[in-house]
Write a protein that holds these residues in place. Structure first.
Motif: not given
Length: 532
Positions: A181-183, A477-483, A173-179
């Motif tokens: 965002v969760v991290y 996924e990384a940039l959007y979450t941080v932004w 459940g965490l190896r993809g995009g959900v992970g």
């Protein structure tokens, strides 16, 4: 000894393979830029109006805080692909045929991740030394004062980051995009562990050292004592940030950390936690055997080639598994484009369960039913974070399913498919955030509508541009979450692309960004087609 030799060679091979990738060069360039912002004073650590004289002790502590605050976030996304790469290159199947145990493999991958992150730390150590000499406030170099905080605080924090990357890759459940965002929220939680004690006007309690993941409480606690001795009006504030408010007007002399038993033991504790997490990951690791994977068995209907993300613009039709040619016509281009947009939208939504739609509808209703201030400043944040995994497919789906040759050889692929994918992304934004649009219309808030409309265009355009250039989902996924967290969630002017308040909304600027990103997406796709 044999196990150590195998561990060494596994880590070395993995490290050399990673350092030859363009993504590693990009990460190193970002690391150097981070060092440059510190040198220019754009990123500064200060205690209210005070900063330390640029000597070895201050540079070591400041760089340690920069590393633990930023590389623990950036580094996770850099190294979170090691097990996936073994799976894709079929190296995993070869390793699975050896006597290598699962704990040994996951621990070796943690060491490999850590070695990549440690390389970035080495670059920042050299940068810290260069900054001290270039600043010339103190030319005396004390290697122990410079290196000890970086080694003691940065390396355990990065070891934990490396271990978490392995753990996330082994949990389905965490190896993809959900992970991805969760991290980000895990990272925020780790940074906040030691911060509640920073403003206390008393010695740092022993328990605070063991909660201090990034070292900010341990380092700042000693600096606060010095500043209080200089300025009795100092209230205990500290910050690591950028912008005009980050400039300090006063300096103090910091000669180095005074190490105690609790500080040393706490750093050893975080290293042991990292090792324990790497071993924990072995419980979820399936040893590249899908039959042993920890996942729900969902009964799927028999599928044909349609599942491979083939858009409707291809010059073929799929019927009962047979490929038949389509005749070209010069009419009905508008209807054809609408059909293509619908196909792209169906591909984006493919695989979503009923509960995903229920949450999206619930957020739509919450935007519609809440007071305008709550809807615009809070509910819309959740509504436009929920579809992040849909947007992250844009521009990257073809690389994921290896359909580039089919897509790029189709008729008018660049002129039709790319605008259709972008339109589908805009529709997702408009539908999921439509509740706020209705509230703004009812309130007659034209400025709010302008910000909402610009966000509907900007978010999918950012996803399309990053997907077209990176060929993957992780960058968006990384940039959007941080932004999303820095700008809209905290209403920071300039970074708030949603316009959660009238003071932070800049629709004109983000409309310009959208145009630039559209051009970048077009150029990225055209360059990929040229080499396909």
């Amino acid at each position: 000894m044999k196990s150590l030799r195998i561990l060494y060679h596994m880590g070395k091979a993995d490290f050399l393979e990673r350092t030859r990738r363009y993504s590693f060069l990009l990460a190193m360039a970002l690391t150097l830029y981070l060092a440059y912002t510190v040198y220019r004073g754009q990123l500064t650590y200060k205690l209210e109006d005070y900063r330390g004289v640029y000597n070895s002790a201050w540079m070591g502590c400041e760089m340690a805080l920069v590393i633990t605050a930023f590389l623990t976030l950036i580094g996770f996304y850099v190294v979170k692909n090691t097990i996936q790469r073994d799976q894709e290159t079929r190296v995993g199947q070869i390793l699975a045929a050896t006597p290598m145990s699962k704990p040994f493999y996951t621990f070796a991958k943690m060491i490999s991740n850590f070695s990549v992150l440690a390389t970035m730390v080495f670059v920042l150590v050299l940068a810290a030394l260069a900054m001290q000499l270039l600043r010339a406030e103190s030319r005396h170099v004390d290697l122990f004062a410079l290196l000890s905080p970086i080694v003691a605080f940065s390396l355990p924090a990065l070891a934990l980051t490396a271990a978490l990357a392995v753990l996330f890759e082994t949990i389905p459940g965490l190896r993809g995009g959900v992970g991805n965002v969760v991290y980000f929220f895990v990272w925020i939680s780790l940074l906040m562990l030691g911060t509640p004690v920073l403003s206390a006007n008393r010695p740092l309690p022993t328990s605070a050292y063991f909660r201090d993941f990034n070292g900010i409480a341990s380092i700042t606690g000693q600096m606060q004592t010095i500043v209080r001795g200089i300025d009795p009006e100092y209230k205990g504030g500290s910050s690591l940030g950028s912008g005009p408010g980050a400039h300090a007007t006063k300096t103090f002399l910091f000669t180095g950390l005074h190490w105690n038993q609790a500080m040393v033991l706490s750093r050893m504790m975080w290293l042991m936690i990292a090792g324990a997490i790497a071993l924990l990951a072995s419980l979820f690791f399936n040893r590249f055997d899908p039959a042993r994977s920890w996942q729900l068995k969902i009964k799927k209907k028999p599928s044909v080639i349609q599942d491979a993300a083939i858009p409707a613009s291809l010059p073929i039709a799929i019927s009962s598994g047979q490929l038949t040619p389509l005749t070209k016509t010069g009419t009905g281009s508008h209807a054809r484009f609408v059909q293509l947009v619908v196909s792209e939208l169906r591909l984006m939504l493919k695989g979503q369960r009923w509960w995903w739609y229920m949450v999206a509808v619930g957020l739509f209703i919450a935007c519609l039913a809440s007071p305008l201030s709550a809807s615009r400043g809070g509910v819309i944040l959740a509504a436009w974070l929920w579809p992040i995994l849909l947007w992250s497919q844009m521009g990257a789906r073809e690389a994921r399913y290896s359909t580039q040759s089919l897509l790029f050889s189709s008729d008018h692929a660049l002129a039709r498919q790319l605008p259709a994918a972008w339109t589908a992304g805009v529709l997702v934004a408009a539908l999921t955030g439509g509740g706020l649009e209705i509230r703004l219309l009812l309130a007659g808030d034209s400025e709010g509508l302008a910000a909402w409309g610009t966000a509907c265009l900007f978010i999918p355009t950012l996803a399309l541009a990053l997907g077209a250039w990176s060929g993957g989902r992780k960058a968006f996924e990384a940039l959007y979450t941080v932004w999303w967290y820095i700008g809209p969630a905290n209403h920071v002017p300039g970074a708030d692309f949603i316009g959660t308040s009238a003071n932070s909304a800049l629709p004109g600027m983000y409309l310009l960004f959208t145009g630039v990103l559209l051009a970048a997406a077009y150029l990225g796709r055209r360059s990929k087609m040229a080499y396909a």
